[in-house]
Design a protein around this motif. Sequence first.
Motif, PDB file in Angstrom:
ATOM      1  N   ILE A  15       0.874  -1.171   0.000  1.00  0.00           N
ATOM      2  CA  ILE A  15       0.000   0.000   0.000  1.00  0.00           C
ATOM      3  C   ILE A  15       0.914   1.226   0.000  1.00  0.00           C
ATOM      4  O   ILE A  15       1.662   1.445   0.944  1.00  0.00           O
ATOM      5  N   SER A  16       0.862   1.980  -1.078  1.00  0.00           N
ATOM      6  CA  SER A  16       1.912   2.964  -1.340  1.00  0.00           C
ATOM      7  C   SER A  16       1.370   4.312  -1.795  1.00  0.00           C
ATOM      8  O   SER A  16       0.284   4.402  -2.370  1.00  0.00           O
ATOM      9  N   CYS A  17       2.165   5.335  -1.549  1.00  0.00           N
ATOM     10  CA  CYS A  17       1.990   6.634  -2.185  1.00  0.00           C
ATOM     11  C   CYS A  17       3.246   6.896  -3.005  1.00  0.00           C
ATOM     12  O   CYS A  17       4.332   6.432  -2.655  1.00  0.00           O
ATOM     13  N   TYR A  18       3.098   7.643  -4.088  1.00  0.00           N
ATOM     14  CA  TYR A  18       4.228   7.814  -4.989  1.00  0.00           C
ATOM     15  C   TYR A  18       4.259   9.234  -5.546  1.00  0.00           C
ATOM     16  O   TYR A  18       3.259   9.957  -5.526  1.00  0.00           O
ATOM     17  N   LEU A  19       5.422   9.600  -6.053  1.00  0.00           N
ATOM     18  CA  LEU A  19       5.625  10.902  -6.683  1.00  0.00           C
ATOM     19  C   LEU A  19       6.076  10.682  -8.121  1.00  0.00           C
ATOM     20  O   LEU A  19       7.036   9.942  -8.371  1.00  0.00           O
ATOM     21  N   LEU A  20       5.364  11.336  -9.053  1.00  0.00           N
ATOM     22  CA  LEU A  20       5.735  11.307 -10.464  1.00  0.00           C
ATOM     23  C   LEU A  20       6.391  12.622 -10.858  1.00  0.00           C
ATOM     24  O   LEU A  20       6.039  13.680 -10.350  1.00  0.00           O
ATOM     25  N   ARG A  21       7.311  12.534 -11.823  1.00  0.00           N
ATOM     26  CA  ARG A  21       7.923  13.709 -12.442  1.00  0.00           C
ATOM     27  C   ARG A  21       7.675  13.641 -13.946  1.00  0.00           C
ATOM     28  O   ARG A  21       7.938  12.613 -14.582  1.00  0.00           O
ATOM     29  N   SER A  22       7.161  14.730 -14.496  1.00  0.00           N
ATOM     30  CA  SER A  22       6.937  14.770 -15.940  1.00  0.00           C
ATOM     31  C   SER A  22       8.266  14.959 -16.666  1.00  0.00           C
ATOM     32  O   SER A  22       9.059  15.828 -16.309  1.00  0.00           O
ATOM     33  N   GLY A  34       0.225  10.258  -6.116  1.00  0.00           N
ATOM     34  CA  GLY A  34      -0.874   9.306  -6.195  1.00  0.00           C
ATOM     35  C   GLY A  34      -0.743   8.172  -5.193  1.00  0.00           C
ATOM     36  O   GLY A  34       0.174   8.133  -4.360  1.00  0.00           O
ATOM     37  N   PHE A  35      -1.675   7.228  -5.309  1.00  0.00           N
ATOM     38  CA  PHE A  35      -1.791   6.066  -4.412  1.00  0.00           C
ATOM     39  C   PHE A  35      -1.871   4.807  -5.267  1.00  0.00           C
ATOM     40  O   PHE A  35      -2.511   4.811  -6.321  1.00  0.00           O
ATOM     41  N   LYS A  75      -5.559   0.683   3.421  1.00  0.00           N
ATOM     42  CA  LYS A  75      -5.805   1.602   2.314  1.00  0.00           C
ATOM     43  C   LYS A  75      -6.177   2.990   2.810  1.00  0.00           C
ATOM     44  O   LYS A  75      -5.731   4.004   2.242  1.00  0.00           O
ATOM     45  N   THR A  76      -6.993   3.069   3.868  1.00  0.00           N
ATOM     46  CA  THR A  76      -7.417   4.366   4.383  1.00  0.00           C
ATOM     47  C   THR A  76      -6.226   5.212   4.807  1.00  0.00           C
ATOM     48  O   THR A  76      -6.138   6.401   4.483  1.00  0.00           O
ATOM     49  N   SER A  77      -5.287   4.615   5.519  1.00  0.00           N
ATOM     50  CA  SER A  77      -4.113   5.381   5.972  1.00  0.00           C
ATOM     51  C   SER A  77      -3.262   5.830   4.794  1.00  0.00           C
ATOM     52  O   SER A  77      -2.692   6.919   4.810  1.00  0.00           O
ATOM     53  N   GLY A  78      -3.190   5.000   3.749  1.00  0.00           N
ATOM     54  CA  GLY A  78      -2.455   5.389   2.559  1.00  0.00           C
ATOM     55  C   GLY A  78      -3.108   6.553   1.836  1.00  0.00           C
ATOM     56  O   GLY A  78      -2.431   7.493   1.390  1.00  0.00           O
TER      57      GLY A  78
END
Length: 231
Positions: A15-22, A34-35, A75-78
């Motif tokens: 269960i993850s959060c992530y950072l995208l770079r364009s 996002g999640f 999932k809720t905490s994520g």
Amino acid sequence: MSSSCSSSSSRSDMISCYLLRSDSQMYRGSTYIGFTTDPRRRIRQHNGLLVNGARQTKRKRPWTMVVVVHGFPNKTSGLQFEWAWQHPRRSRYVKEIYRTKRPPPGVKGKLQILHEMLNLLPWKNYPLHIHYTSEDISLLGEKCCSKKPPIHMDSVWGSLDDLPLYQSTEYKEVDTDDSSHEEEEPRGMMITEYNDDSSRNGDSSCSSSTIRTGTRRKKKNNNNNNKRRNL
């Protein structure tokens, strides 16, 4: 800082959060938070290789997933972490820090917010893992952030293939839609503490110390109704 991570894991552990770079020439510097429970599949969705990519990322392709934070207990905490990372000036846990200041734009600013959040309750008690997808991004995280993650959280860098989920022989890609469109901060059970042994071992089983959010108004209304009946 380690260069890879190679322990086995199930999808519920990812269960993850992530950072995208364009990486688009026109939108270089744009980011997206996002999640997901399957980072490798999720980046393919964002880049249009699979269906169910977020609408906000469609015109700024291609994207690179530069950071994955995993180890949330449910999932809720994520989703709560994702929302606060997206809206630091509105989150009830983070807004005091950014009431009078703004983080810098781009990946650098998002990393600074991330490191601030990792040192706040309830997240500083979570057995989280920070996975950078390149050495350059991991070094940027070290240089630009005055606060370091709590000592029990490990930071590693490596490809998405190095994430524990993909080291498991039980992994099987499934069709998922991790899109979230929360306008307000997600409510629900907020876990605030972990057993000491769980934190040290990376176990996601939590102690009984929790905060119930989103229920106070309902209880107040019930009390008012009871008073009316007694009149």
